[in-house]
Design an enzyme around this catalytic site. Structure first.
Site, mmCIF file in Angstrom:
data_model
loop_
_atom_site.group_PDB
_atom_site.id
_atom_site.type_symbol
_atom_site.label_atom_id
_atom_site.label_comp_id
_atom_site.label_asym_id
_atom_site.label_seq_id
_atom_site.Cartn_x
_atom_site.Cartn_y
_atom_site.Cartn_z
ATOM 1 N N GLU A 352 -11.286 34.544 62.136
ATOM 2 C CA GLU A 352 -11.473 34.168 63.547
ATOM 3 C C GLU A 352 -12.356 35.124 64.347
ATOM 4 O O GLU A 352 -12.001 35.503 65.456
ATOM 5 C CB GLU A 352 -10.113 34.070 64.237
HETATM 6 C C1 NGO Z 1 -4.192 32.396 62.167
HETATM 7 C C2 NGO Z 1 -4.773 33.608 62.833
HETATM 8 C C3 NGO Z 1 -3.716 34.623 63.244
HETATM 9 C C4 NGO Z 1 -2.546 33.932 63.924
HETATM 10 C C5 NGO Z 1 -1.986 32.855 63.007
HETATM 11 C C6 NGO Z 1 -0.836 32.122 63.651
HETATM 12 C C7 NGO Z 1 -5.197 33.670 60.641
HETATM 13 C C8 NGO Z 1 -5.680 34.072 59.321
HETATM 14 N N1 NGO Z 1 -5.615 34.128 61.792
HETATM 15 O O1 NGO Z 1 -4.212 32.790 60.793
HETATM 16 O O2 NGO Z 1 -4.287 35.561 64.105
HETATM 17 O O3 NGO Z 1 -1.542 34.863 64.204
HETATM 18 O O4 NGO Z 1 -2.972 31.929 62.659
HETATM 19 O O5 NGO Z 1 -0.281 31.133 62.859
#
Ligand code: NGO
Length: 550
Positions: A352
């Site tokens: 992200e």
């Molecule tokens: C995503 C995000 C995390 C969140 C999570 C919540 C990934 C790999 N990045 O997973 O920052 O905490 O969802 O479900």
């Protein structure tokens, strides 16, 4: 444009993913491979008496006739002086003494000693590095394995052959019967992980150790610690002390946060090691870095430190890709972490990075990867790293967290990119394996951006059938992450992890052939009284006809 591309390649957070549909109904009604593997004549009687073990052993045969019972006279015999084997024997004694009230002395002696649970560290073909054989007859129990890890997994199976009340921490009345079985077992995958997010909320050393105790029962061998994120930096770094003292001083919701000193982190690592669990530390980069950016103004492109962050948004922070200081910082951090971590992997996050343009993101990963290797470690990253020039296995692993259908393979550009580059995958499909997803709309904790994840949904998927072009060979294993935006203590973590973690562990360990939800749920039902005896706060899902406490 660049940003659009990275968005397109990044798993989307979306609500309401319809539940996975059942696969071949007929297959569900049949028994698992372990029962199917039984010889014809004993099959009928054995089917009712088949012990309910998770993960299902690769092969299990019940033997009609006398079972074994632990008594005051039982000893734990180790056939060699190996420190590791004695360590496993001592661990077993520690598990079983409180509830039985027996002395269970650990001694060295020959195989075949009467009235004994014998642990033999001995070469055996076909068991790999983690397999074991377990034989129970009227005369005793024998666990044989080529490695101490194998003995440990044999002990976890023996634990589940004993009545659930064996888990109690005070004396209970017997009998302590172990059914007569022959088991030969080894895992399907070498990476069977659980991830704990200690950043969004901090979990103490004691809580993390207890989680290690709990996941051990299911033969998990990797604990991925998510040690940094926007909301908190959780590991002391001597060369950059403010990361922990300032960056670790809060958490989601504004609580006090916290961090592990290096000695505490090493204590966790050593404790995990005793449970044959390797710790994989994660420092999330280049996004999810607000806690670091707030601690050191110089790390920011504009030289200004942002305030600490206690909300739950993602994708707003980024390390400054063009500053050399960024890489000196990461070299220091990864260097310290690598020295504290005996395992061969360091996780650099990579998920992200919505505020890092794709070209910068690629440049960044391409500079960080050699840093990890220079400190003698291999690199794991979330699947977005497949966009960079990642080096083939074993140098790199990509942890895939895409939403998958579960029954019909889908195209996943990041999984395809990783596989093309010779990088193996660790599978954590968010809508099956994320333990922080709510079970349903009434779950008191958790998120549901990947949909609701029922117990059944968490079990009904397989690493080799979720993405097109991903074969057994491309898969290093599976991992069940638990993110802690909504989870403030271990009690809440347990509620989300159990029962679902047991199913992910089985997907990582047991043969795929013959797997069925209907059969699995009868085995899962037997775990309820065990968790109750252990004091685990599990979700009494109505999908399971739980055994009543024994
Ligand atoms: C995503 C995000 C995390 C969140 C999570 C919540 C990934 C790999 N990045 O997973 O920052 O905490 O969802 O479900």
């Amino acid at each position: 444009m660049v940003k659009k591309l990275i968005n397109a390649l990044t798993p989307r957070r979306c609500a309401g993913h319809p539940g996975a549909r059942l696969t071949a109904a007929a297959a569900l009604a049949t028994a698992s491979p372990l029962i199917a593997g039984l010889a014809g004549p004993v099959r009928a009687e054995a089917a009712t008496a088949t012990p309910r073990i998770i993960p299902a052993p690769a092969s299990l045969r019940t033997v009609p006739g006398r079972s074994f019972a632990l008594t005051r006279a039982t000893r734990i015999v180790v056939t060699s002086r190996s420190r590791d084997a004695v360590g496993v024997a001592t661990y077993l004694a520690g598990l079983v003494r409180p509830s039985t009230g027996y002395r269970l002395p650990v001694v060295t002696g020959p195989a075949g000693s009467p009235h004994a649970i014998t642990l033999s560290l001995a070469p055996a073909s076909g068991l790999g590095t983690e397999g074991y054989r377990l034989d129970v007859t009227g005369g005793g129990v024998r666990i044989q394995a080529p490695t101490a890890a194998g003995l440990f997994y044999g002990v976890q199976t023996l634990r589940q052959l004993l009545p659930a009340k064996v888990e109690a921490r005070s004396v209970r009345p017997g009998p302590w019967t172990v059914p007569a079985v022959h088991i030969s077992d080894r895992p399907r995958f070498g990476w069977r992980g659980a991830m704990l997010d200690v950043s969004r909320h901090f979990f103490t050393v004691a809580e993390t150790k207890r989680y290690i105790d709990e996941i051990s029962l299911y033969k998990i061998n990797t604990l991925h610690l998510h040690l940094s994120d926007d909301q908190g930096w959780r590991i002391a770094i001597k060369s950059w002390p403010r990361l922990a003292t300032y960056g670790g001083s809060t958490e989601v919701g504004g609580g006090a946060g916290g961090y592990y000193t290096q000695a505490e982190y090493q204590d966790i690592v050593a404790y995990a090691r005793k449970h044959f669990i390797t710790v994989v530390p994660e420092i999330d980069t280049p996004g999810h870095t607000n806690a670091a950016l707030a601690s050191y103004a110089d790390l920011n492109c504009d030289g200004k430190a942002p305030p600490l962050y206690t909300g739950t948004e993602v994708g707003f922070s980024s390390l400054c890709v063009d500053k050399d200081l960024t890489y000196r910082f990461l070299d220091d951090v990864i260097g310290e972490l690598a020295r504290l971590t005996p395992g061969s992997y360091v996780h650099i996050g990579g998920d992200e990075a919505h505020s890092t343009p794709l070209a910068d993101y690629v440049k960044f990963i391409d500079r960080v990867q050699p840093l990890v290797h220079a400190h003698g470690k291999n690199m794991v990253g979330w699947n977005e790293i497949a966009q960079a020039d990642v080096k083939p296995g074993p140098a790199t692993l990509a942890q895939n967290w895409s939403i998958a259908d579960g029954t019909t393979p889908v195209d996943d550009p990041l999984a395809t990119a990783a596989v093309r580059k010779g990088v193996q995958l660790v599978l954590s499909p968010a809508n099956h394996a994320y333990l922080d997803m709510q079970y349903d709309k009434d779950s008191p904790y958790g998120l549901h951006w990947a949909g609701y994840v029922s117990v059944r949904k968490s079990y009904q998927w397989d690493p080799t059938t979720i993405f097109t072009g991903v074969t057994e060979h491309d898969v290093r294993g599976v991992e069940a992450p638990i993110w802690s935006e909504t989870l403030t203590d271990l009690h809440e973590v347990e509620y989300m992890a159990f029962p679902r973690l047991a199913g992910i562990a089985e997907i990582g360990w047991s043969p795929r052939q013959g797997r069925s939800w209907e059969e699995y749920r009868t085995r899962l039902a037997a775990q309820g009284p065990r968790w109750t005896a252990m004091g685990v706060n599990f979700y009494h899902s109505p999908e399971i006809a739980w055994d009543s406490a024994s």
